[in-house]
Scaffold this motif. Structure first.
Motif, PDB file in Angstrom:
ATOM      1  N   GLY A 252       4.976  -6.925 -12.283  1.00 60.35           N
ATOM      2  CA  GLY A 252       4.273  -5.928 -11.483  1.00 60.35           C
ATOM      3  C   GLY A 252       3.729  -4.805 -12.335  1.00 60.35           C
ATOM      4  N   ALA A 253       4.408  -4.505 -13.439  1.00 64.68           N
ATOM      5  CA  ALA A 253       3.912  -3.453 -14.325  1.00 64.68           C
ATOM      6  C   ALA A 253       2.608  -3.884 -14.988  1.00 64.68           C
ATOM      7  CB  ALA A 253       4.962  -3.117 -15.386  1.00 64.68           C
ATOM      8  N   GLY A 254       2.521  -5.168 -15.360  1.00 59.34           N
ATOM      9  CA  GLY A 254       1.289  -5.667 -15.944  1.00 59.34           C
ATOM     10  C   GLY A 254       0.136  -5.641 -14.964  1.00 59.34           C
ATOM     11  N   ARG A 255       0.379  -6.078 -13.738  1.00 57.65           N
ATOM     12  CA  ARG A 255      -0.655  -6.038 -12.705  1.00 57.65           C
ATOM     13  C   ARG A 255      -1.042  -4.587 -12.410  1.00 57.65           C
ATOM     14  NH1 ARG A 255       2.915  -9.557 -10.383  1.00 57.65           N
ATOM     15  NH2 ARG A 255       3.519  -8.029  -8.799  1.00 57.65           N
ATOM     16  N   GLY A 256      -0.021  -3.725 -12.373  1.00 55.72           N
ATOM     17  CA  GLY A 256      -0.277  -2.321 -12.083  1.00 55.72           C
ATOM     18  C   GLY A 256      -1.127  -1.665 -13.154  1.00 55.72           C
ATOM     19  N   MET A 257      -0.884  -2.018 -14.409  1.00 51.25           N
ATOM     20  CA  MET A 257      -1.678  -1.428 -15.486  1.00 51.25           C
ATOM     21  C   MET A 257      -3.141  -1.830 -15.354  1.00 51.25           C
ATOM     22  SD  MET A 257      -1.864   0.540 -18.055  1.00 51.25           S
ATOM     23  CE  MET A 257      -0.175   0.832 -18.614  1.00 51.25           C
ATOM     24  N   ALA A 258      -3.392  -3.071 -14.931  1.00 48.34           N
ATOM     25  CA  ALA A 258      -4.774  -3.508 -14.741  1.00 48.34           C
ATOM     26  C   ALA A 258      -5.448  -2.700 -13.639  1.00 48.34           C
ATOM     27  CB  ALA A 258      -4.808  -4.998 -14.416  1.00 48.34           C
ATOM     28  N   VAL A 263      -9.002   1.845 -11.593  1.00 44.09           N
ATOM     29  CA  VAL A 263      -9.175   3.019 -10.738  1.00 44.09           C
ATOM     30  C   VAL A 263      -9.395   4.295 -11.558  1.00 44.09           C
ATOM     31  CG1 VAL A 263      -8.066   4.495  -9.004  1.00 44.09           C
ATOM     32  CG2 VAL A 263      -7.869   2.007  -8.842  1.00 44.09           C
ATOM     33  N   LEU A 264      -8.610   4.486 -12.604  1.00 47.60           N
ATOM     34  CA  LEU A 264      -8.667   5.738 -13.362  1.00 47.60           C
ATOM     35  C   LEU A 264      -9.571   5.669 -14.585  1.00 47.60           C
ATOM     36  CD1 LEU A 264      -4.912   6.815 -13.254  1.00 47.60           C
ATOM     37  CD2 LEU A 264      -6.770   7.442 -11.690  1.00 47.60           C
ATOM     38  N   ALA A 267     -10.465   5.272 -20.488  1.00 51.27           N
ATOM     39  CA  ALA A 267     -10.301   6.470 -21.326  1.00 51.27           C
ATOM     40  C   ALA A 267      -9.076   7.265 -20.895  1.00 51.27           C
ATOM     41  CB  ALA A 267     -11.560   7.333 -21.255  1.00 51.27           C
ATOM     42  N   HIS A 268      -8.931   7.472 -19.588  1.00 47.26           N
ATOM     43  CA  HIS A 268      -7.771   8.235 -19.106  1.00 47.26           C
ATOM     44  C   HIS A 268      -6.468   7.516 -19.432  1.00 47.26           C
ATOM     45  CE1 HIS A 268      -5.159  10.596 -16.492  1.00 47.26           C
ATOM     46  NE2 HIS A 268      -4.651   9.430 -16.106  1.00 47.26           N
ATOM     47  N   VAL A 269      -6.420   6.217 -19.153  1.00 47.77           N
ATOM     48  CA  VAL A 269      -5.177   5.468 -19.383  1.00 47.77           C
ATOM     49  C   VAL A 269      -4.854   5.425 -20.869  1.00 47.77           C
ATOM     50  CG1 VAL A 269      -4.028   3.240 -19.120  1.00 47.77           C
ATOM     51  CG2 VAL A 269      -5.457   4.127 -17.267  1.00 47.77           C
ATOM     52  N   ASP A 270      -5.861   5.244 -21.699  1.00 49.67           N
ATOM     53  CA  ASP A 270      -5.627   5.228 -23.143  1.00 49.67           C
ATOM     54  C   ASP A 270      -5.047   6.562 -23.623  1.00 49.67           C
ATOM     55  OD1 ASP A 270      -6.503   2.645 -23.346  1.00 49.67           O
ATOM     56  OD2 ASP A 270      -8.533   3.173 -24.000  1.00 49.67           O
ATOM     57  N   ARG A 289       4.387   0.162 -12.645  1.00 53.17           N
ATOM     58  CA  ARG A 289       4.994  -0.883 -11.812  1.00 53.17           C
ATOM     59  C   ARG A 289       4.991  -0.515 -10.345  1.00 53.17           C
ATOM     60  NH1 ARG A 289       9.930  -0.732 -10.100  1.00 53.17           N
ATOM     61  NH2 ARG A 289      10.607   0.659 -11.757  1.00 53.17           N
ATOM     62  N   TYR A 290       5.372   0.726 -10.027  1.00 48.31           N
ATOM     63  CA  TYR A 290       5.590   1.085  -8.623  1.00 48.31           C
ATOM     64  C   TYR A 290       4.316   1.630  -7.973  1.00 48.31           C
ATOM     65  CZ  TYR A 290       7.807   3.012  -4.460  1.00 48.31           C
ATOM     66  OH  TYR A 290       8.139   3.301  -3.160  1.00 48.31           O
ATOM     67  N   ALA A 291       3.757   2.720  -8.545  1.00 47.83           N
ATOM     68  CA  ALA A 291       2.579   3.319  -7.915  1.00 47.83           C
ATOM     69  C   ALA A 291       1.381   2.370  -7.949  1.00 47.83           C
ATOM     70  CB  ALA A 291       2.230   4.636  -8.609  1.00 47.83           C
ATOM     71  N   TRP A 292       1.116   1.791  -9.145  1.00 41.21           N
ATOM     72  CA  TRP A 292      -0.076   0.961  -9.301  1.00 41.21           C
ATOM     73  C   TRP A 292       0.191  -0.512  -9.033  1.00 41.21           C
ATOM     74  CZ3 TRP A 292      -4.332   3.607  -9.209  1.00 41.21           C
ATOM     75  CH2 TRP A 292      -4.323   4.932  -9.658  1.00 41.21           C
ATOM     76  N   GLY A 293       1.380  -1.012  -9.368  1.00 41.87           N
ATOM     77  CA  GLY A 293       1.682  -2.433  -9.173  1.00 41.87           C
ATOM     78  C   GLY A 293       2.166  -2.783  -7.790  1.00 41.87           C
ATOM     79  N   GLU A 294       2.725  -1.802  -7.058  1.00 38.41           N
ATOM     80  CA  GLU A 294       3.234  -2.078  -5.717  1.00 38.41           C
ATOM     81  C   GLU A 294       2.369  -1.447  -4.630  1.00 38.41           C
ATOM     82  OE1 GLU A 294       5.875  -3.884  -4.768  1.00 38.41           O
ATOM     83  OE2 GLU A 294       6.451  -4.459  -6.801  1.00 38.41           O
ATOM     84  N   ILE A 295       2.020  -0.167  -4.777  1.00 35.26           N
ATOM     85  CA  ILE A 295       1.315   0.561  -3.710  1.00 35.26           C
ATOM     86  C   ILE A 295      -0.190   0.308  -3.762  1.00 35.26           C
ATOM     87  CG2 ILE A 295       0.888   2.810  -2.679  1.00 35.26           C
ATOM     88  CD1 ILE A 295       3.810   1.748  -2.514  1.00 35.26           C
ATOM     89  N   TRP A 296      -0.821   0.567  -4.907  1.00 37.84           N
ATOM     90  CA  TRP A 296      -2.277   0.426  -4.987  1.00 37.84           C
ATOM     91  C   TRP A 296      -2.732  -1.024  -4.892  1.00 37.84           C
ATOM     92  CZ3 TRP A 296      -6.520   3.736  -5.295  1.00 37.84           C
ATOM     93  CH2 TRP A 296      -6.219   5.102  -5.276  1.00 37.84           C
ATOM     94  N   THR A 297      -1.847  -1.982  -5.102  1.00 38.27           N
ATOM     95  CA  THR A 297      -2.226  -3.395  -4.970  1.00 38.27           C
ATOM     96  C   THR A 297      -2.005  -3.925  -3.555  1.00 38.27           C
ATOM     97  OG1 THR A 297      -0.023  -4.053  -5.749  1.00 38.27           O
ATOM     98  CG2 THR A 297      -1.780  -3.950  -7.390  1.00 38.27           C
ATOM     99  N   ASP A 298      -1.387  -3.146  -2.692  1.00 37.04           N
ATOM    100  CA  ASP A 298      -1.155  -3.570  -1.312  1.00 37.04           C
ATOM    101  C   ASP A 298      -2.504  -3.666  -0.585  1.00 37.04           C
ATOM    102  OD1 ASP A 298      -0.531  -3.876   1.353  1.00 37.04           O
ATOM    103  OD2 ASP A 298       0.976  -2.296   1.400  1.00 37.04           O
ATOM    104  N   PRO A 299      -2.867  -4.842  -0.053  1.00 37.09           N
ATOM    105  CA  PRO A 299      -4.195  -5.010   0.545  1.00 37.09           C
ATOM    106  C   PRO A 299      -4.344  -4.399   1.936  1.00 37.09           C
ATOM    107  CG  PRO A 299      -2.937  -7.036   0.766  1.00 37.09           C
ATOM    108  CD  PRO A 299      -2.095  -6.100  -0.059  1.00 37.09           C
ATOM    109  N   THR A 300      -3.269  -3.795   2.473  1.00 36.50           N
ATOM    110  CA  THR A 300      -3.346  -3.228   3.824  1.00 36.50           C
ATOM    111  C   THR A 300      -4.434  -2.174   3.930  1.00 36.50           C
ATOM    112  OG1 THR A 300      -0.963  -3.600   4.034  1.00 36.50           O
ATOM    113  CG2 THR A 300      -1.998  -2.199   5.690  1.00 36.50           C
ATOM    114  N   LEU A 301      -4.562  -1.348   2.895  1.00 35.77           N
ATOM    115  CA  LEU A 301      -5.605  -0.325   2.848  1.00 35.77           C
ATOM    116  C   LEU A 301      -6.574  -0.642   1.712  1.00 35.77           C
ATOM    117  CD1 LEU A 301      -3.466   2.941   3.236  1.00 35.77           C
ATOM    118  CD2 LEU A 301      -4.752   1.756   5.035  1.00 35.77           C
ATOM    119  N   SER A 302      -7.840  -0.307   1.902  1.00 37.46           N
ATOM    120  CA  SER A 302      -8.816  -0.483   0.822  1.00 37.46           C
ATOM    121  C   SER A 302      -8.627   0.619  -0.215  1.00 37.46           C
ATOM    122  CB  SER A 302     -10.234  -0.425   1.385  1.00 37.46           C
ATOM    123  OG  SER A 302     -10.536   0.901   1.809  1.00 37.46           O
ATOM    124  N   ARG A 303      -9.208   0.420  -1.381  1.00 34.20           N
ATOM    125  CA  ARG A 303      -9.117   1.468  -2.404  1.00 34.20           C
ATOM    126  C   ARG A 303      -9.864   2.723  -1.972  1.00 34.20           C
ATOM    127  NH1 ARG A 303      -9.586  -1.658  -8.255  1.00 34.20           N
ATOM    128  NH2 ARG A 303      -7.773  -3.015  -7.948  1.00 34.20           N
TER     129      ARG A 303
END
Length: 372
Positions: A252-258, A263-264, A267-270, A289-303
């Motif tokens: 999930g951390a890998g997916r979250g980093m992507a 989103v950000l 440049a910001h992430v680097d 892992r948590y904010a980006w890999g679990e919450i932002w990847t949840d398809p219930t809401l759009s970005r």
């Protein structure tokens, strides 16, 4: 002891991603004693007992039981805890339950780990013979040779041998019936969930070729072989199992980093990664892992919707530096300057005019940079 649900133990924060741990035949959830507490630092860990083992009622299954029956009990347990989707790891019979879930209930699984298990257990004959003898003589004779079946010579775990000695004979025999009938070899190609296979190189019950067979057929599978491990690898080699599970579960951390980069922006992430120190590394991993890999990847809401919610929350709490970052993110997520302005105008009503005033100033600087 409950007559309706599998006996279980829950560890970890209620808000953490759920992870269910299944035991092997003859043991209780004590099989995970040296692994579960460590996993619970990042997961809501639920480990359960087979019927007639540990604290689970024998009557939960009967003669002629199947792995599907056990999987239904696991789903009923998850439902009772309010858990819809979960990561799952299981040993031997517990691993077979995980394979059944992956084939028949893939919508419930986030990921799967199958440890010292198989898609088939050597044919029905030996298991039927064992079930008949247990029904006739009880389980004491199994406890006598349990260390030889489960571990390498000279190693044992008395607590687990005691579990074997106290297992209910009828429920144990019913679990043997389930193993006798289990064969998913022709369905392995349907397993789409990310899958980890862990084999003990000294495991005579389910030797590495059994796990290799699953790994070769399941499209998203990875195989790890543990030197020196026999059938109950979590008890004999807990650190090695823990290392493999952590790497698997933290996908999930890998997916979250992507997603974080999408989103950000790179440049910001680097910059954030460049500022990372050993002191902040675990926090950065948690965010990915948590904010980006679990919450932002949840398809219930759009970005787009998530950006609007995030802007509002940041204004409400006065986090204007982070607000600027998320104004940029909102533009990447498709919001127009007019829509961002409408969100901030809404905050003037519910968060206060001074807060909205500061938010408009921060957003205007970002949007001006964009135009320039």
């Amino acid at each position: 002891m409950t007559e309706r649900l599998l006996n279980h133990r829950v560890e970890g924060a209620p808000s953490a991603p759920p992870l269910l741990l299944g035991p092997s035949l003859g043991t209780s959830y004590a099989l995970w004693d040296d692994v579960a507490p460590e996993l619970s630092t990042g997961h809501r860990v639920v480990r359960w007992d087979l019927p007639g083992h540990g604290g689970s009622a024998p009557g939960l299954i009967g003669a002629g039981a199947t792995v599907a029956d056990l999987a239904d009990l696991v789903l009923a347990l998850a439902d009772s805890l309010g858990v819809e989707r979960f990561a799952y790891a299981g040993v031997s019979l517990g691993g077979a339950v995980g394979l059944h879930l992956a084939v028949h209930h893939p919508e419930r699984l986030e990921s799967l780990a199958v440890i010292c298990s198989s898609a088939h257990f050597g044919g029905s004959g030996p298991w039927q013979e064992r079930a008949e003898r247990v029904r006739r003589e009880g389980v004491a004779w199994l406890a006598e040779n349990a260390p030889a079946r489960w571990f390498t010579p000279g190693f044992t775990v008395p607590r687990l041998v005691a579990d074997q000695r106290t297992a209910d004979p009828e429920a144990y025999a019913a679990c043997c019936d389930a193993l006798a009938a289990f064969d998913l070899r022709d369905r392995l190609g349907e397993i789409s969930v990310r899958t980890l296979l862990i084999a003990g190189r000294q495991d005579s019950a389910t030797p590495p070729p059994h796990l290799r067979e699953i790994a070769d057929a399941a499209p998203a599978a990875t195989l790890v072989e543990l030197p020196g491990a026999a059938h109950l690898a979590p008890a004999q080699c807990p650190e090695a199992v823990l290392t493999a599970l952590r790497a698997h579960l933290d996908g999930g951390a890998g997916r979250g980093m992507a997603v974080r980069r999408e989103v950000l922006g790179d440049a910001h992430v680097d910059r954030a990664q460049a500022r990372q120190t050993p002191f902040t590394a675990r926090f950065q991993e948690f965010i990915s892992r948590y904010a980006w890999g679990e919450i932002w990847t949840d398809p219930t809401l759009s970005r787009r919707e998530r950006s609007m919610i995030t802007l509002t929350a940041l204004v409400a709490h006065g986090h204007y530096e982070e607000l600027a970052m998320h104004v940029r993110a909102a533009r990447r997520n498709g919001l127009t300057p007019e829509e961002i302005g409408a969100v901030l105008l809404q905050t003037a009503v519910y968060c206060g005019v001074p807060a909205a005033n500061s938010a408009f100033a921060a957003a205007q600087r970002v949007l001006a940079e964009e135009e320039g």
